[in-house]
Write a protein that holds these residues in place. Sequence first.
Motif, PDB file in Angstrom:
ATOM      1  N   PRO A   1       0.811  -1.224   0.000  1.00 13.43           N
ATOM      2  CA  PRO A   1       0.000   0.000   0.000  1.00 13.43           C
ATOM      3  C   PRO A   1       0.841   1.268   0.000  1.00 13.43           C
ATOM      4  N   ALA A   2       2.018   1.225   0.601  1.00  9.25           N
ATOM      5  CA  ALA A   2       2.848   2.423   0.680  1.00  9.25           C
ATOM      6  C   ALA A   2       3.357   2.864  -0.689  1.00  9.25           C
ATOM      7  N   ARG A   3       3.376   1.935  -1.667  1.00  6.66           N
ATOM      8  CA  ARG A   3       3.924   2.263  -2.980  1.00  6.66           C
ATOM      9  C   ARG A   3       2.868   2.312  -4.084  1.00  6.66           C
ATOM     10  N   THR A   4       1.619   2.019  -3.721  1.00  3.02           N
ATOM     11  CA  THR A   4       0.582   1.992  -4.744  1.00  3.02           C
ATOM     12  C   THR A   4       0.256   3.390  -5.258  1.00  3.02           C
ATOM     13  N   ARG A   5      -0.174   3.455  -6.497  1.00  2.00           N
ATOM     14  CA  ARG A   5      -0.657   4.695  -7.116  1.00  2.00           C
ATOM     15  C   ARG A   5      -1.990   4.365  -7.772  1.00  2.00           C
ATOM     16  N   ARG A   6      -3.070   4.629  -7.071  1.00  2.00           N
ATOM     17  CA  ARG A   6      -4.399   4.278  -7.564  1.00  2.00           C
ATOM     18  C   ARG A   6      -5.395   5.376  -7.191  1.00  2.00           C
ATOM     19  N   ARG A   7      -6.515   5.379  -7.896  1.00  2.00           N
ATOM     20  CA  ARG A   7      -7.626   6.273  -7.580  1.00  2.00           C
ATOM     21  C   ARG A   7      -8.886   5.425  -7.504  1.00  2.00           C
TER      22      ARG A   7
ATOM     23  N   GLY B   1      -0.346   7.315  -1.749  1.00  2.00           N
ATOM     24  CA  GLY B   1      -0.521   7.414  -3.189  1.00  2.00           C
ATOM     25  C   GLY B   1      -1.884   6.943  -3.662  1.00  2.00           C
ATOM     26  N   LEU B   2      -2.741   6.580  -2.722  1.00  2.00           N
ATOM     27  CA  LEU B   2      -4.085   6.113  -3.066  1.00  2.00           C
ATOM     28  C   LEU B   2      -5.048   7.283  -2.910  1.00  2.00           C
ATOM     29  N   ASP B   3      -5.707   7.677  -4.005  1.00  2.00           N
ATOM     30  CA  ASP B   3      -6.634   8.809  -4.001  1.00  2.00           C
ATOM     31  C   ASP B   3      -8.073   8.308  -3.928  1.00  2.00           C
ATOM     32  N   LEU B   4      -8.922   9.055  -3.216  1.00  2.00           N
ATOM     33  CA  LEU B   4     -10.325   8.708  -3.051  1.00  2.00           C
ATOM     34  C   LEU B   4     -11.197   9.771  -3.710  1.00  2.00           C
ATOM     35  N   ALA B   5     -12.075   9.348  -4.609  1.00  2.00           N
ATOM     36  CA  ALA B   5     -13.040  10.243  -5.243  1.00  2.00           C
ATOM     37  C   ALA B   5     -14.426   9.870  -4.729  1.00  2.00           C
ATOM     38  N   ILE B   6     -15.040  10.745  -3.939  1.00  2.00           N
ATOM     39  CA  ILE B   6     -16.288  10.446  -3.244  1.00  2.00           C
ATOM     40  C   ILE B   6     -17.471  11.064  -3.991  1.00  2.00           C
ATOM     41  N   SER B   7     -18.520  10.273  -4.161  1.00  2.00           N
ATOM     42  CA  SER B   7     -19.761  10.766  -4.757  1.00  2.00           C
ATOM     43  C   SER B   7     -20.934  10.299  -3.908  1.00  2.00           C
ATOM     44  N   GLN B   8     -22.135  10.759  -4.260  1.00  2.00           N
ATOM     45  CA  GLN B   8     -23.326  10.409  -3.507  1.00  2.00           C
ATOM     46  C   GLN B   8     -24.431  10.001  -4.473  1.00  2.00           C
TER      47      GLN B   8
ATOM     48  N   ARG C   1      -7.663   9.416   7.204  1.00  2.00           N
ATOM     49  CA  ARG C   1      -6.447   9.423   8.031  1.00  2.00           C
ATOM     50  C   ARG C   1      -5.661   8.127   7.846  1.00  2.00           C
ATOM     51  N   TYR C   2      -6.379   7.000   7.795  1.00  2.00           N
ATOM     52  CA  TYR C   2      -5.724   5.698   7.627  1.00  2.00           C
ATOM     53  C   TYR C   2      -5.029   5.612   6.269  1.00  2.00           C
ATOM     54  N   VAL C   3      -5.731   6.039   5.213  1.00  2.00           N
ATOM     55  CA  VAL C   3      -5.159   5.981   3.866  1.00  2.00           C
ATOM     56  C   VAL C   3      -3.952   6.904   3.752  1.00  2.00           C
ATOM     57  N   ARG C   4      -4.055   8.119   4.287  1.00  2.00           N
ATOM     58  CA  ARG C   4      -2.923   9.046   4.198  1.00  2.00           C
ATOM     59  C   ARG C   4      -1.705   8.497   4.933  1.00  2.00           C
TER      60      ARG C   4
ATOM     61  N   ARG D   1     -11.050  -2.394   0.942  1.00  2.00           N
ATOM     62  CA  ARG D   1     -12.204  -2.929   1.667  1.00  2.00           C
ATOM     63  C   ARG D   1     -11.846  -3.219   3.118  1.00  2.00           C
ATOM     64  N   GLN D   2     -10.655  -3.771   3.338  1.00  2.00           N
ATOM     65  CA  GLN D   2     -10.235  -4.049   4.714  1.00  2.00           C
ATOM     66  C   GLN D   2     -10.029  -2.748   5.487  1.00  2.00           C
ATOM     67  N   ALA D   3      -9.521  -1.718   4.793  1.00  2.00           N
ATOM     68  CA  ALA D   3      -9.346  -0.407   5.441  1.00  2.00           C
ATOM     69  C   ALA D   3     -10.687   0.172   5.852  1.00  2.00           C
TER      70      ALA D   3
END
Length: 301
Positions: free
Chosen positions: A92-98, A125-132, A117-120, A291-293
Amino acid sequence: MDELRRIDLNQLVALHALLTEKHVTRAALRLHKSQPAVSHTLGQLRTHFGDPLLVRHGGRMVLTARAQALVQPLEDALNSLNDLLGSPDFDPARTRRRFRISMSDYAAHIVLPPLVRYVRDQAPGLDLAISQAGREAMLAQLQDGELDLALGIFPHVPDDIEIQDLFQETFVCLADRAVLPAQGGLSFEEWLERPHISLALRPDANDEIERALAARGLRRHLAVTLPHWSAAVDLLADTDLVLTVATRAVGPMRRHRTLRKFAPPLELPRLAYQQAWHTRRATDPAHRWLRQAVMTCSQLT
């Protein structure tokens, strides 16, 4: 061996996607390829197997008998190949995903802060795009590949959607102290007579409270319907309104000293708050980590 020389691994992977999705466009999304490219591969596969594999029936694509017979052997073969070839452990520390995640502002208030906070900390390098969106729209977007993950309550899901319970949720009622008895809450008759605030993405939504009342042949007066969980509690002060809402949505009452919480005067089901994803994402190591996060962070609420 002669048969293996006539087909390559990429075609077998494409065949698996087509048989799983039963839809060329969704298979293309799964494979990260263009729709014309997957259509071309389907043509090649039809020639190889001497069978149409997918045929249109009643406005949708269905598997032929030959395709049905291929599903399990193909699944077993690809799983064996995956085990043989292996893959490096996900870091996870080296991943680059959205990742695209849909959730209400309830989940954005409860789950998202610890998740960010957990992801940061673990996967910057993992980005979250949130929608509703509403639950039906979320399920459709998962199927169409527009979402990677959805958080909500999903009592019924299609066969190609997987779900996992995150936590159990209950209901609580709130109202201004000035319009409540000196002690306790409201009787069912009093509660039913009051004007209510309803939380729904659509004004005509039929939620768990409405269904519980409908089972008794009753309806409540919905004076205000809105999609914003975070704003609902702020509407109660100095009014006769009643809010029946998920317990975790309320939070500390320090800002709402004029309000009082009380138990709903009707039996309402406990709700399993869940995360949902399409089966095409099930074995993706980065998706499994996400999912585990989400599960870990939901337990912190």
